[in-house]
Design a protein around this motif. Structure first.
Motif, mmCIF file in Angstrom:
data_model
loop_
_atom_site.group_PDB
_atom_site.id
_atom_site.type_symbol
_atom_site.label_atom_id
_atom_site.label_comp_id
_atom_site.label_asym_id
_atom_site.label_seq_id
_atom_site.Cartn_x
_atom_site.Cartn_y
_atom_site.Cartn_z
ATOM 1 N N ASP A 226 0.815 -1.221 0.000
ATOM 2 C CA ASP A 226 0.000 0.000 0.000
ATOM 3 C C ASP A 226 0.846 1.267 0.000
ATOM 4 O OD1 ASP A 226 -1.940 -1.865 0.241
ATOM 5 O OD2 ASP A 226 -2.574 -1.322 2.259
ATOM 6 N N TYR A 227 2.033 1.181 0.600
ATOM 7 C CA TYR A 227 2.877 2.365 0.746
ATOM 8 C C TYR A 227 4.032 2.413 -0.257
ATOM 9 C CZ TYR A 227 0.542 2.504 5.301
ATOM 10 O OH TYR A 227 -0.387 2.533 6.302
ATOM 11 N N ALA A 228 4.199 1.341 -1.036
ATOM 12 C CA ALA A 228 5.401 1.211 -1.868
ATOM 13 C C ALA A 228 5.554 2.369 -2.851
ATOM 14 C CB ALA A 228 5.380 -0.127 -2.610
ATOM 15 N N LYS A 229 4.474 2.722 -3.566
ATOM 16 C CA LYS A 229 4.580 3.773 -4.587
ATOM 17 C C LYS A 229 4.878 5.126 -3.948
ATOM 18 C CE LYS A 229 0.527 2.934 -6.407
ATOM 19 N NZ LYS A 229 0.122 1.737 -5.676
ATOM 20 N N GLU A 230 4.166 5.429 -2.850
ATOM 21 C CA GLU A 230 4.361 6.727 -2.202
ATOM 22 C C GLU A 230 5.797 6.893 -1.713
ATOM 23 O OE1 GLU A 230 2.330 9.132 -2.121
ATOM 24 O OE2 GLU A 230 0.428 8.206 -2.700
ATOM 25 N N ILE A 231 6.363 5.824 -1.169
ATOM 26 C CA ILE A 231 7.732 5.899 -0.641
ATOM 27 C C ILE A 231 8.730 6.156 -1.762
ATOM 28 C CG2 ILE A 231 9.571 4.482 0.373
ATOM 29 C CD1 ILE A 231 7.496 3.311 2.240
ATOM 30 N N ARG A 232 8.457 5.544 -2.922
ATOM 31 C CA ARG A 232 9.404 5.677 -4.034
ATOM 32 C C ARG A 232 9.268 6.993 -4.802
ATOM 33 N NH1 ARG A 232 8.826 0.935 -2.412
ATOM 34 N NH2 ARG A 232 10.316 -0.770 -2.767
ATOM 35 N N LEU A 233 8.094 7.581 -4.729
ATOM 36 C CA LEU A 233 7.854 8.802 -5.494
ATOM 37 C C LEU A 233 8.011 10.077 -4.677
ATOM 38 C CD1 LEU A 233 4.746 7.630 -7.554
ATOM 39 C CD2 LEU A 233 7.094 7.904 -8.374
ATOM 40 N N ASN A 234 8.158 9.934 -3.367
ATOM 41 C CA ASN A 234 8.268 11.105 -2.494
ATOM 42 C C ASN A 234 9.423 10.921 -1.519
ATOM 43 O OD1 ASN A 234 5.605 12.598 -3.195
ATOM 44 N ND2 ASN A 234 4.950 10.502 -2.802
ATOM 45 N N ARG A 235 9.808 12.022 -0.889
ATOM 46 C CA ARG A 235 10.936 11.978 0.040
ATOM 47 C C ARG A 235 10.448 11.807 1.475
ATOM 48 N NH1 ARG A 235 15.753 12.672 -0.896
ATOM 49 N NH2 ARG A 235 16.144 13.646 1.135
ATOM 50 N N ILE A 236 9.592 10.806 1.658
ATOM 51 C CA ILE A 236 9.093 10.526 3.003
ATOM 52 C C ILE A 236 10.014 9.569 3.754
ATOM 53 C CG2 ILE A 236 7.671 8.551 2.295
ATOM 54 C CD1 ILE A 236 6.752 11.204 4.942
ATOM 55 N N SER A 237 10.829 8.796 3.001
ATOM 56 C CA SER A 237 11.688 7.787 3.632
ATOM 57 C C SER A 237 12.617 8.356 4.699
ATOM 58 C CB SER A 237 12.514 7.053 2.569
ATOM 59 O OG SER A 237 11.683 6.303 1.738
ATOM 60 N N PRO A 238 13.340 9.472 4.423
ATOM 61 C CA PRO A 238 14.233 10.011 5.473
ATOM 62 C C PRO A 238 13.501 10.329 6.765
ATOM 63 C CG PRO A 238 14.741 11.008 3.355
ATOM 64 C CD PRO A 238 13.485 10.232 3.157
ATOM 65 N N LYS A 239 12.284 10.897 6.633
ATOM 66 C CA LYS A 239 11.519 11.246 7.825
ATOM 67 C C LYS A 239 11.116 9.990 8.590
ATOM 68 C CE LYS A 239 7.810 12.732 10.308
ATOM 69 N NZ LYS A 239 6.865 11.921 11.081
ATOM 70 N N LEU A 240 10.670 8.959 7.853
ATOM 71 C CA LEU A 240 10.273 7.704 8.492
ATOM 72 C C LEU A 240 11.465 7.027 9.159
ATOM 73 C CD1 LEU A 240 7.882 6.266 5.752
ATOM 74 C CD2 LEU A 240 7.236 7.209 7.974
ATOM 75 N N LEU A 241 12.621 7.052 8.478
ATOM 76 C CA LEU A 241 13.825 6.435 9.051
ATOM 77 C C LEU A 241 14.274 7.193 10.298
ATOM 78 C CD1 LEU A 241 15.776 5.603 5.771
ATOM 79 C CD2 LEU A 241 14.820 3.964 7.408
ATOM 80 N N THR A 242 14.132 8.524 10.270
ATOM 81 C CA THR A 242 14.461 9.321 11.458
ATOM 82 C C THR A 242 13.550 8.949 12.628
ATOM 83 O OG1 THR A 242 15.238 11.170 10.104
ATOM 84 C CG2 THR A 242 14.648 11.656 12.388
ATOM 85 N N ASP A 243 12.244 8.834 12.339
ATOM 86 C CA ASP A 243 11.286 8.425 13.378
ATOM 87 C C ASP A 243 11.609 7.034 13.900
ATOM 88 O OD1 ASP A 243 10.009 10.807 13.081
ATOM 89 O OD2 ASP A 243 8.317 10.016 11.919
ATOM 90 N N PHE A 244 11.995 6.141 12.982
ATOM 91 C CA PHE A 244 12.337 4.774 13.382
ATOM 92 C C PHE A 244 13.554 4.769 14.308
ATOM 93 C CE2 PHE A 244 14.539 0.695 12.574
ATOM 94 C CZ PHE A 244 13.533 -0.175 12.993
ATOM 95 N N THR A 245 14.557 5.570 13.957
ATOM 96 C CA THR A 245 15.764 5.665 14.791
ATOM 97 C C THR A 245 15.430 6.234 16.165
ATOM 98 O OG1 THR A 245 17.138 5.990 12.827
ATOM 99 C CG2 THR A 245 18.075 6.654 14.950
ATOM 100 N N GLN A 246 14.626 7.294 16.195
ATOM 101 C CA GLN A 246 14.250 7.901 17.480
ATOM 102 C C GLN A 246 13.431 6.938 18.332
ATOM 103 O OE1 GLN A 246 12.230 11.471 16.244
ATOM 104 N NE2 GLN A 246 14.132 12.656 16.033
ATOM 105 N N THR A 247 12.583 6.151 17.670
ATOM 106 C CA THR A 247 11.794 5.157 18.406
ATOM 107 C C THR A 247 12.693 4.111 19.043
ATOM 108 O OG1 THR A 247 9.958 5.456 16.866
ATOM 109 C CG2 THR A 247 9.927 3.478 18.222
ATOM 110 N N ASN A 248 13.682 3.642 18.299
ATOM 111 C CA ASN A 248 14.618 2.665 18.861
ATOM 112 C C ASN A 248 15.459 3.261 19.978
ATOM 113 O OD1 ASN A 248 14.810 -0.121 17.270
ATOM 114 N ND2 ASN A 248 14.239 1.460 15.810
ATOM 115 N N LEU A 249 15.825 4.530 19.825
ATOM 116 C CA LEU A 249 16.561 5.195 20.904
ATOM 117 C C LEU A 249 15.695 5.310 22.145
ATOM 118 C CD1 LEU A 249 18.378 8.054 18.923
ATOM 119 C CD2 LEU A 249 19.422 6.022 19.951
#
Length: 621
Positions: A226-249
């Protein structure tokens, strides 16, 4: 009441809650799988006794036979007896592990999950608006398997420990009462430390629960199609990865806050409480009594040393069990709280039957506020919807349109005011039949991993399908404009949707999926139809044909449209314009256009972008 009395009262209450919670789950297990529970107790008690006889009393008997020169025939008889016990124990164990327990656990998991899922399907929709309750709901669902498995493991330990306690305790009373003092010191100290450890672990789990939900969301985003196209066509990945890193921290910080205490408590429990007293002091005592005082035989000394470890293991198991059931109680309490939730949207004691034909719908000064929000979402809404009337609710996002229809369907109860059908408050009608009197397509509709037929009927579909059901489904799909796509499918209405469980399943486009959702309304026998943005994924021409089909099929029903596309509203008998939770304009399309207010402004803005072509008139909207 003094502080001491208050503390004692609180401890008694806590202990009672611990016992009640664990007994709740045990009673549930026994009620649903009595033979499994009984055999679990019997087998684990029998197994513990066999192991003690083999490893402790057997060694004592043989060592004493050597020391005191007993006949060899006696030793052979004893060994044969031990072998028979071992064979019986192994046979029972294989049957227990591979048959009894495998079936029993599955049966209990099914029973408890069924109750939880039935509860989840029945609880008030407002529960999903409460983050705290929703977190506990998710925790309850996720913990079901764990708690059933823990219950059986702890029941096994309890039966094993109690059986060993009686056997070994009897041996100590006969051989050496002093050894019981050493064991008591170990158990009491370990019990205290274990409760501290489990409390810390539970606090850690609660603190991590909300954070882990966020991390789980990140994981789904990166692997769901469901999210594959949006992730590839927009620059949302860095924000999601940042959130993922902060969550793990955040998770790491939660762990670090409690890890030092856990290390010290665990060290104290293992080294000081257990090894120093038993492996050091008591072993010296046995050696002294055997070698200096000659109070024990060599076999007796070995048996005492092994018995104190066995008795310690038994008592440690019981003390550890106390702390474990204390921890489990906290999780079970949340499951019980979820299962004990009492709905606020309920039937009256003697509910009325809902009329089979459309009646007069009236809203009188209706106001509504979500429990988790401040202020009113709807304020002083009053309107009438006559039988067979087609009305439209329009307005910008957040105007309160969807909330209004949720109140109409009694997914929520009004905060103030009254909703009536045929002059009767809707709270006087039977709840489920009242809700089923509405055929609804929500803007956020969902398709299920099932066949097209099941997705349309939203109920049991006979296998093989009955002719009347097949005809109903075919007419419904034709009404929603899905027939051309259906003709391309090899298995027709038996085609599986999504590839969740069937690799040969079909994934539909947004417009196709929406047509399936709309077909549900055509297939349902109900006096009222509510369409919440039913055509948002359709092109304007498909929308026009769908609306015409809908009106033709619903000529003897009351229809409520919610739409941002005002082409739909031209077909309505009456239009209500909402803004900030209030009705600001009402009338027919022509009346509202003549009024030249908010509706006219909204319509004119859309007229520049959309065209709707009718089969005869080619009228521009």
């Amino acid at each position: 009441m003094s502080s001491v009395d208050q503390t004692q009262t609180k401890q008694k209450k806590t202990m009672k809650e611990i016992i009640d919670n664990n007994l709740f789950l045990l009673k549930f297990a026994y009620r649903n799988a009595p033979f499994f529970i009984f055999f679990t107790c019997f087998y684990n008690a029998f197994q513990s006794i066999v192991i003690y006889i083999e490893h402790t009393l057997g060694i004592k008997y043989i060592t004493d036979a050597i020391q005191y020169h007993k006949p060899f025939s006696k030793v052979i008889q004893y060994i044969i007896f031990i072998c028979v016990l071992i064979i019986v124990s192994i046979a029972l164990g294989r049957w227990f592990w591979h048959v009894i327990q495998a079936k029993g656990l599955e049966k209990l998991n099914l029973a408890l999950k069924t109750e939880l899922y039935e509860k989840a399907a029945a609880i008030d929709l407002a529960c999903y608006d409460d983050p705290e309750y929703y977190n506990e709901f998710v925790l309850s669902i996720n913990e079901v398997n764990n708690q059933i498995k823990k219950l059986i493991d702890q029941l096994s330990k309890l039966c094993s420990s109690v059986a060993l306690l009686f056997v070994v305790g009897g041996f100590f009373l006969f051989m050496d009462k002093v050894g019981l003092i050493f064991v008591a010191v170990v158990v009491i100290s370990t019990l205290f430390v274990s409760m501290k450890v489990n409390k810390l672990r539970f606090e850690m789990r609660l603190a991590m629960n909300a954070v882990e939900r966020k991390r789980s969301y990140m994981k789904r985003v990166f692997y769901l199609a469901d999210y594959a196209k949006e992730i590839r066509l927009n620059r949302i990945s860095p924000k999601l990865l940042t959130d993922f890193t902060q969550t793990n921290l955040g998770i790491r910080e939660i762990v670090q806050q409690r890890s030092k205490k856990l290390i010290w408590y665990s060290f104290l429990q293992e080294c000081v409480c257990r090894n120093l007293v038993l492996d050091g002091l008591y072993l010296l005592y046995i050696c002294y009594m055997t070698l200096v005082k000659h109070a024990f035989s060599y076999g007796g000394a070995v048996a005492l040393a092994r018995s104190v470890w066995s008795l310690n293991e038994s008592l440690q198991g019981l003390s550890g069990l106390v702390s474990q059931v204390q921890e489990n109680s906290l999780y079970i309490a949340k499951i019980r709280k979820f299962m004990a939730y009492e709905q606020t949207v309920v039937e009256q004691e003697h509910p009325l039957e809902i009329p089979k034909q459309p009646g007069l719908l009236e809203l009188n000064n209706v106001s509504f506020s979500y429990p988790s929000e401040e202020g009113y979402t709807l304020r002083n809404i009053s309107l009438k919807i006559r039988p067979h009337e087609k009305i439209a609710l329009v307005g910008y996002n957040g105007a309160g349109k969807t909330t209004l229809i949720k109140l109409l369907m009694r997914l929520y109860d009004v905060s103030d005011g009254q909703i009536r059908v045929d002059g009767k408050d809707i709270r006087e009608y039977q709840l489920e039949p009242y809700r089923r009197s509405y055929g609804t397509v929500f803007q956020d509709y969902q398709l299920f991993a099932a066949t097209i037929a099941q997705n349309v009927m939203m109920d049991e579909v006979a296998v093989p399908i009955r002719e009347e059901q097949a005809n109903t489904i075919a007419v419904a799909l034709a009404g929603s404009g899905f027939t051309d796509r259906l003709d391309q499918m090899e298995h027709g209405i038996h085609t599986a949707l999504t590839r969740e469980f069937d690799e040969s399943g079909t994934n539909l486009s947004g417009g196709e999926a929406q047509k399936i959702a709309i077909a549900r309304v055509f297939a349902k026998s109900c006096p009222y139809i509510i369409l919440d943005e039913p055509s948002s994924a359709l092109d304007p021409i498909s929308e026009y044909h769908m609306n015409q089909s809908m009106l033709d099929a619903a000529k003897d029903k009351t229809v409520i449209f919610i739409s941002h596309r005002l082409s739909t509203t031209r077909m309505a008998d009456r239009i209500y314009m909402l803004e900030h939770g209030q009705i600001i304009e009402e009338g027919t399309h022509d009346e509202l256009m003549d009024l030249n207010g908010k509706y006219a402004e909204m319509f004119n803005l859309q007229a520049e972008k959309y065209r709707m072509v009718s089969a005869q008139g080619r009228q521009v909207v």
